[in-house]
Design an enzyme around this catalytic site. Sequence first.
Site, PDB file in Angstrom:
ATOM      1  N   ASP A 141       0.773  -1.249   0.000  1.00  0.00           N
ATOM      2  CA  ASP A 141       0.000   0.000   0.000  1.00  0.00           C
ATOM      3  C   ASP A 141       0.808   1.306   0.000  1.00  0.00           C
ATOM      4  OD1 ASP A 141      -1.441  -2.163   0.801  1.00  0.00           O
ATOM      5  OD2 ASP A 141      -2.264  -1.257   2.592  1.00  0.00           O
ATOM      6  N   GLU A 312     -10.439  -2.475   3.978  1.00  0.00           N
ATOM      7  CA  GLU A 312      -9.115  -1.969   4.336  1.00  0.00           C
ATOM      8  C   GLU A 312      -8.937  -0.569   3.735  1.00  0.00           C
ATOM      9  OE1 GLU A 312      -6.461  -5.978   4.678  1.00  0.00           O
ATOM     10  OE2 GLU A 312      -6.682  -5.237   2.648  1.00  0.00           O
TER      11      GLU A 312
HETATM   12  C1  FRU Z   1      -3.844  -3.738   2.633  1.00  0.00           C
HETATM   13  C2  FRU Z   1      -3.232  -4.153   3.945  1.00  0.00           C
HETATM   14  C3  FRU Z   1      -3.624  -3.185   5.042  1.00  0.00           C
HETATM   15  C4  FRU Z   1      -2.517  -3.342   6.031  1.00  0.00           C
HETATM   16  C5  FRU Z   1      -1.334  -3.554   5.142  1.00  0.00           C
HETATM   17  C6  FRU Z   1      -0.287  -4.454   5.727  1.00  0.00           C
HETATM   18  O1  FRU Z   1      -3.165  -4.183   1.521  1.00  0.00           O
HETATM   19  O2  FRU Z   1      -3.622  -5.469   4.277  1.00  0.00           O
HETATM   20  O3  FRU Z   1      -4.903  -3.408   5.573  1.00  0.00           O
HETATM   21  O4  FRU Z   1      -2.373  -2.218   6.840  1.00  0.00           O
HETATM   22  O5  FRU Z   1      -1.814  -4.114   3.940  1.00  0.00           O
HETATM   23  O6  FRU Z   1       0.856  -4.475   4.944  1.00  0.00           O
END
Ligand code: FRU
Length: 576
Positions: A141, A312
């Site tokens: 992300d 998310e």
């Molecule tokens: C989304 C996610 C988020 C989390 C991060 C962990 O892709 O699962 O929810 O904070 O990646 O790397």
Amino acid sequence: MMMCVAAVLVSCSTSTAPKHTCTQVSVLRANGSDGVLWLPVQESMGEANIRILADNNQLEFIRVRLAKDSIDYFVPYELSRWGGRDLVIEFRTWLPDTVRRDKMVCWEAIRITNDELKITNDDSPYRSLYHQTPAYGWMNDPNGMYYDEASGLWHLYYQHNPYGAMWGNMHWAHSTSRDLLHWEHQPIAIRPTALGTIFSGSCDIDRNNTAGFGENAVVALFTSDGESQKQAIAYSLDGGQTFTHYAGNPVLTDTIADFRDPKVFRDTITNRWVMALACQQEVRFYASENLKDWTYLSRFGEGYGCHDGVWECPDLIKVQSDKGQGTKESKWVLLVNINPGGPFGGSATQYFVGDWDGKEFKCENSKCENGQKTKWLDYGKDHYATVTWHNAPDNRVVAIGWMSNWQYANQLPTLPFRSQNTIARDLSLYIDDAGEYRVAVKPSPESMALRGEVVNNLPDAAVVELTLDGKQDALITLANDKGEKVVMTLDVHRQTFSMDRTAAGDCSFSPDFAAVTTAPLFVKRDMYHVTLFIDHCSIEAFDGEGAWAMTNLVFPSEPYNRLDVQGGEAKIYNIR
Ligand code: FRU
């Protein structure tokens, strides 16, 4: 295959075989002034626990897939971070007793080089020409994006594993850009603490020093992922380069398991901070005067949109209408990333159009339990964790997404790094033929500035503008001399645009990769303009008016060098 991930002279390296102290543990002594410790990785192995100790205390804990039979690549560990201290590095592997661990290839291959770590990109054929990528290791992300008008810098942090090209050891790495096209690698911004690794979150400039960290402190809010998920703060007093963890962390806790990805913004309605937080399958809103004490406000989600996975990385944004200057019409849009549950499997970004009153988000569409009315921000397979920049100039809403999908992100054939972000996109509002408000997604003006000269032959990275006749179907084919091809279809009867990557190149690394993705056109026109952004391993397609967007990765064994268009015309631009 042996690969080194950064330009460091391995020739002046010393071989450093650790001592095996029992069947599972080996120990290496080093000094902080020694430079860089190179750890050999074999991706098919499980993660070994590595502890860096000094004076009998643990300084750091990381996990690395230490090589047993063969080495895929090396990752650097900067011993120099610990100054001149004497260090003990303890490796704990998890092999069955029947395996002779002293025979693991990693022990002979571990090296210490007495250099400063100089990070440069490798020349992997799939390294994007104009998309942001990590120099090495893993990225997911985009996090904490903000534009700093004083320096003219677009800051982009991202989920990063510096110790492998698969997910793990989450840090916030950092890139900056002046034009959203050329990205400079910056030192890692936020490292894990004993509270946990650093999951996704956001940053803003605290202009009124509400948190008391200092004038114009850049405050990052993120999820500490440890024994549980909780929200924590770090602040920067040097323009977002280095961060200090707040001593009062965590600042927000709960008993639920999926409790993460705070997007914090200054709410101008109530003149306080508001946090949108992903909580299982809903978004919760919290308010704060000082970024440290948070009060619950409301929740949104039940019965709305798609619920086939975990919600998310939410983002609440005010989006202007496209109707042209002067109309001033705007709506609040809640972006919610979901995994799995995307329209073509795995990860995707849904959104809701509605209103925000400083306390509650109200969606203007009715509830839909079956998810049929879900609005997707992108109709490809590789567009996830999309969030927007704070403080973009001229009230623009500029978004960027992680160009991958959790179904196969860890298997992509791009070693020694994995993942790239999409080009920057500007978001606005339009009304579709059914009278519904939707988010228009257009390449940002900065992305359009990639267009160089008009050329006849397709270069390995290009922008292509298609003009397609709305009265007949169109077929657009990108192909190479190996017979690999991507076929795009405008179907005027069904009113759809699709992209077929089933024969695009390497699809072997995951059964979920080969796919055809399809977008509804949403607005019927006499003529369609479609813009394609082609890079070394991706194709992003945009409707000329922003009615739909489609992002897909492709892995041709050599670049596509032919473009064939039936039912329209194409203008090919090389990259400036
Ligand atoms: C989304 C996610 C988020 C989390 C991060 C962990 O892709 O699962 O929810 O904070 O990646 O790397």
